[in-house]
Design a protein around this motif. Structure first.
Motif, PDB file in Angstrom:
ATOM      1  N   GLU A  68     -36.391  66.402  59.027  1.00 25.42           N
ATOM      2  CA  GLU A  68     -34.936  66.619  59.044  1.00 25.42           C
ATOM      3  C   GLU A  68     -34.518  67.414  60.277  1.00 25.42           C
ATOM      4  OE1 GLU A  68     -34.077  66.725  54.210  1.00 25.42           O
ATOM      5  OE2 GLU A  68     -33.964  68.576  55.370  1.00 25.42           O
ATOM      6  N   GLY A  69     -35.296  68.433  60.605  1.00 22.95           N
ATOM      7  CA  GLY A  69     -34.992  69.230  61.790  1.00 22.95           C
ATOM      8  C   GLY A  69     -35.058  68.391  63.055  1.00 22.95           C
ATOM      9  N   ILE A  70     -36.057  67.524  63.142  1.00 26.01           N
ATOM     10  CA  ILE A  70     -36.181  66.630  64.296  1.00 26.01           C
ATOM     11  C   ILE A  70     -35.001  65.671  64.350  1.00 26.01           C
ATOM     12  CG2 ILE A  70     -37.546  64.706  65.248  1.00 26.01           C
ATOM     13  CD1 ILE A  70     -40.070  66.284  64.280  1.00 26.01           C
ATOM     14  N   ALA A  71     -34.656  65.078  63.213  1.00 28.78           N
ATOM     15  CA  ALA A  71     -33.543  64.123  63.172  1.00 28.78           C
ATOM     16  C   ALA A  71     -32.214  64.779  63.529  1.00 28.78           C
ATOM     17  CB  ALA A  71     -33.467  63.490  61.781  1.00 28.78           C
ATOM     18  N   ASP A  72     -32.033  66.028  63.136  1.00 26.39           N
ATOM     19  CA  ASP A  72     -30.764  66.728  63.373  1.00 26.39           C
ATOM     20  C   ASP A  72     -30.681  67.412  64.738  1.00 26.39           C
ATOM     21  OD1 ASP A  72     -29.973  65.927  60.862  1.00 26.39           O
ATOM     22  OD2 ASP A  72     -30.352  67.867  59.909  1.00 26.39           O
ATOM     23  N   LEU A  80     -40.098  67.741  72.730  1.00 28.11           N
ATOM     24  CA  LEU A  80     -40.554  69.056  72.266  1.00 28.11           C
ATOM     25  C   LEU A  80     -39.398  69.930  71.783  1.00 28.11           C
ATOM     26  CD1 LEU A  80     -43.512  70.009  74.626  1.00 28.11           C
ATOM     27  CD2 LEU A  80     -43.575  69.184  72.264  1.00 28.11           C
ATOM     28  N   GLU A  81     -38.206  69.733  72.321  1.00 24.78           N
ATOM     29  CA  GLU A  81     -37.043  70.457  71.788  1.00 24.78           C
ATOM     30  C   GLU A  81     -36.726  69.981  70.378  1.00 24.78           C
ATOM     31  OE1 GLU A  81     -34.740  71.395  76.018  1.00 24.78           O
ATOM     32  OE2 GLU A  81     -34.246  69.568  74.892  1.00 24.78           O
ATOM     33  N   ALA A  82     -36.893  68.678  70.127  1.00 22.66           N
ATOM     34  CA  ALA A  82     -36.686  68.144  68.779  1.00 22.66           C
ATOM     35  C   ALA A  82     -37.755  68.688  67.828  1.00 22.66           C
ATOM     36  CB  ALA A  82     -36.691  66.622  68.804  1.00 22.66           C
ATOM     37  N   VAL A  83     -38.997  68.752  68.304  1.00 20.30           N
ATOM     38  CA  VAL A  83     -40.072  69.328  67.489  1.00 20.30           C
ATOM     39  C   VAL A  83     -39.764  70.794  67.187  1.00 20.30           C
ATOM     40  CG1 VAL A  83     -42.508  70.036  67.535  1.00 20.30           C
ATOM     41  CG2 VAL A  83     -41.870  67.707  68.154  1.00 20.30           C
ATOM     42  N   ALA A  84     -39.255  71.516  68.184  1.00 19.79           N
ATOM     43  CA  ALA A  84     -38.893  72.925  67.968  1.00 19.79           C
ATOM     44  C   ALA A  84     -37.830  73.041  66.882  1.00 19.79           C
ATOM     45  CB  ALA A  84     -38.403  73.561  69.274  1.00 19.79           C
ATOM     46  N   ALA A  85     -36.869  72.128  66.876  1.00 24.56           N
ATOM     47  CA  ALA A  85     -35.837  72.148  65.827  1.00 24.56           C
ATOM     48  C   ALA A  85     -36.465  71.912  64.455  1.00 24.56           C
ATOM     49  CB  ALA A  85     -34.766  71.103  66.122  1.00 24.56           C
ATOM     50  N   ALA A 144     -44.265  60.447  71.403  1.00 25.69           N
ATOM     51  CA  ALA A 144     -43.960  60.963  70.068  1.00 25.69           C
ATOM     52  C   ALA A 144     -45.222  61.469  69.376  1.00 25.69           C
ATOM     53  CB  ALA A 144     -43.285  59.872  69.226  1.00 25.69           C
ATOM     54  N   ALA A 145     -46.313  60.723  69.509  1.00 25.49           N
ATOM     55  CA  ALA A 145     -47.573  61.134  68.869  1.00 25.49           C
ATOM     56  C   ALA A 145     -48.075  62.454  69.456  1.00 25.49           C
ATOM     57  CB  ALA A 145     -48.627  60.038  69.022  1.00 25.49           C
ATOM     58  N   LEU A 146     -48.006  62.582  70.774  1.00 18.90           N
ATOM     59  CA  LEU A 146     -48.451  63.822  71.414  1.00 18.90           C
ATOM     60  C   LEU A 146     -47.561  64.996  70.990  1.00 18.90           C
ATOM     61  CD1 LEU A 146     -50.300  65.323  73.333  1.00 18.90           C
ATOM     62  CD2 LEU A 146     -48.824  64.596  75.224  1.00 18.90           C
ATOM     63  N   ALA A 147     -46.245  64.777  70.985  1.00 18.14           N
ATOM     64  CA  ALA A 147     -45.328  65.844  70.570  1.00 18.14           C
ATOM     65  C   ALA A 147     -45.569  66.221  69.101  1.00 18.14           C
ATOM     66  CB  ALA A 147     -43.883  65.417  70.788  1.00 18.14           C
ATOM     67  N   GLY A 148     -45.835  65.239  68.248  1.00 18.94           N
ATOM     68  CA  GLY A 148     -46.122  65.514  66.838  1.00 18.94           C
ATOM     69  C   GLY A 148     -47.389  66.334  66.664  1.00 18.94           C
ATOM     70  N   GLU A 149     -48.427  65.983  67.407  1.00 20.12           N
ATOM     71  CA  GLU A 149     -49.685  66.740  67.351  1.00 20.12           C
ATOM     72  C   GLU A 149     -49.480  68.168  67.854  1.00 20.12           C
ATOM     73  OE1 GLU A 149     -52.572  65.965  66.007  1.00 20.12           O
ATOM     74  OE2 GLU A 149     -52.150  63.868  65.576  1.00 20.12           O
ATOM     75  N   LEU A 150     -48.722  68.316  68.944  1.00 16.45           N
ATOM     76  CA  LEU A 150     -48.433  69.663  69.442  1.00 16.45           C
ATOM     77  C   LEU A 150     -47.636  70.457  68.411  1.00 16.45           C
ATOM     78  CD1 LEU A 150     -47.640  69.027  73.215  1.00 16.45           C
ATOM     79  CD2 LEU A 150     -49.575  70.286  72.266  1.00 16.45           C
ATOM     80  N   GLY A 151     -46.737  69.779  67.706  1.00 19.20           N
ATOM     81  CA  GLY A 151     -45.960  70.446  66.663  1.00 19.20           C
ATOM     82  C   GLY A 151     -46.844  70.981  65.545  1.00 19.20           C
TER      83      GLY A 151
END
Length: 192
Positions: A68-72, A80-85, A144-151
């Motif tokens: 939800e945070g990523i979507a919003d 990475l800003e979306a992952v941070a959200a 997306a996969a790399l950002a998800g793993e970093l998240g």
């Protein structure tokens, strides 16, 4: 024993973590967990399919909050800003009980190969959820996969630091997970 006492799910988790720490995962039975939590075995099974699932009790909620945070996140946010959200939203839902249980949970997982396996599957599931949410934003799959793993790595590192900190402190988990993400971002930039 009250049939529908409030907080039964939380009491079951605390009882299980305590028993796993005291006597080991394999030696702990569902009946012992239910007794320690002050509920019946049938109440246990209303909340959890088996004792292994106690330790990932909040996984669905965590996954939902991350996505939800990523979507919003703002439309122009980088991956990475979306992952941070997502990390900020998920981290804000974790409070003192999570911090209190963390060291005992860590010890229980470290002592059981079955729980280590379940913990690894949880990480894979969280990374997949974040990847899917990022792809839905139009991020190419490898990015997306790399950002998800970093998240996931940022969440785990931040959670470990937060849980080892001052138990009476009022500092929020989000600060730790976001700092960990910043550290990982800087580290990945140095890979060149």
């Amino acid at each position: 024993m009250g049939r529908w006492e409030p907080g039964a799910r939380e009491r079951l988790v605390v009882a299980a973590v305590d028993l796993f720490t005291e006597q080991g995962y394999d030696a702990t039975t569902v009946a012992q967990i239910a007794e320690r939590a002050g509920v019946t075995k049938s109440t246990f099974f209303r909340h959890f399919p088996d004792k292994r699932e106690l330790l990932v009790a909040g996984q669905e909620t965590l996954s939902r909050l991350l996505t939800e945070g990523i979507a919003d996140a703002p439309a122009d946010a980088s991956p990475l800003e979306a992952v941070a959200a997502g990390l900020e939203r998920a981290s804000s839902a974790m409070g003192p009980m999570s911090r209190e249980l963390a060291p005992r949970l860590k010890a229980a997982v470290a002592a059981s190969a079955e729980l280590q396996e379940r913990d690894a599957l949880k990480s894979v599931s969280l990374a997949a959820a974040m990847t899917t949410a990022l792809v839905a934003r139009g991020i190419p799959d490898p990015t997306a996969a790399l950002a998800g793993e970093l998240g996931v790595l940022a969440f785990k590192r931040g959670y470990a630091q937060w849980s080892e900190g001052d138990r009476d402190g009022k500092d929020a988990l989000a600060g730790y997970t976001l700092a960990a993400l910043d550290e990982l971002r800087a580290a990945s930039a140095s890979l060149g």
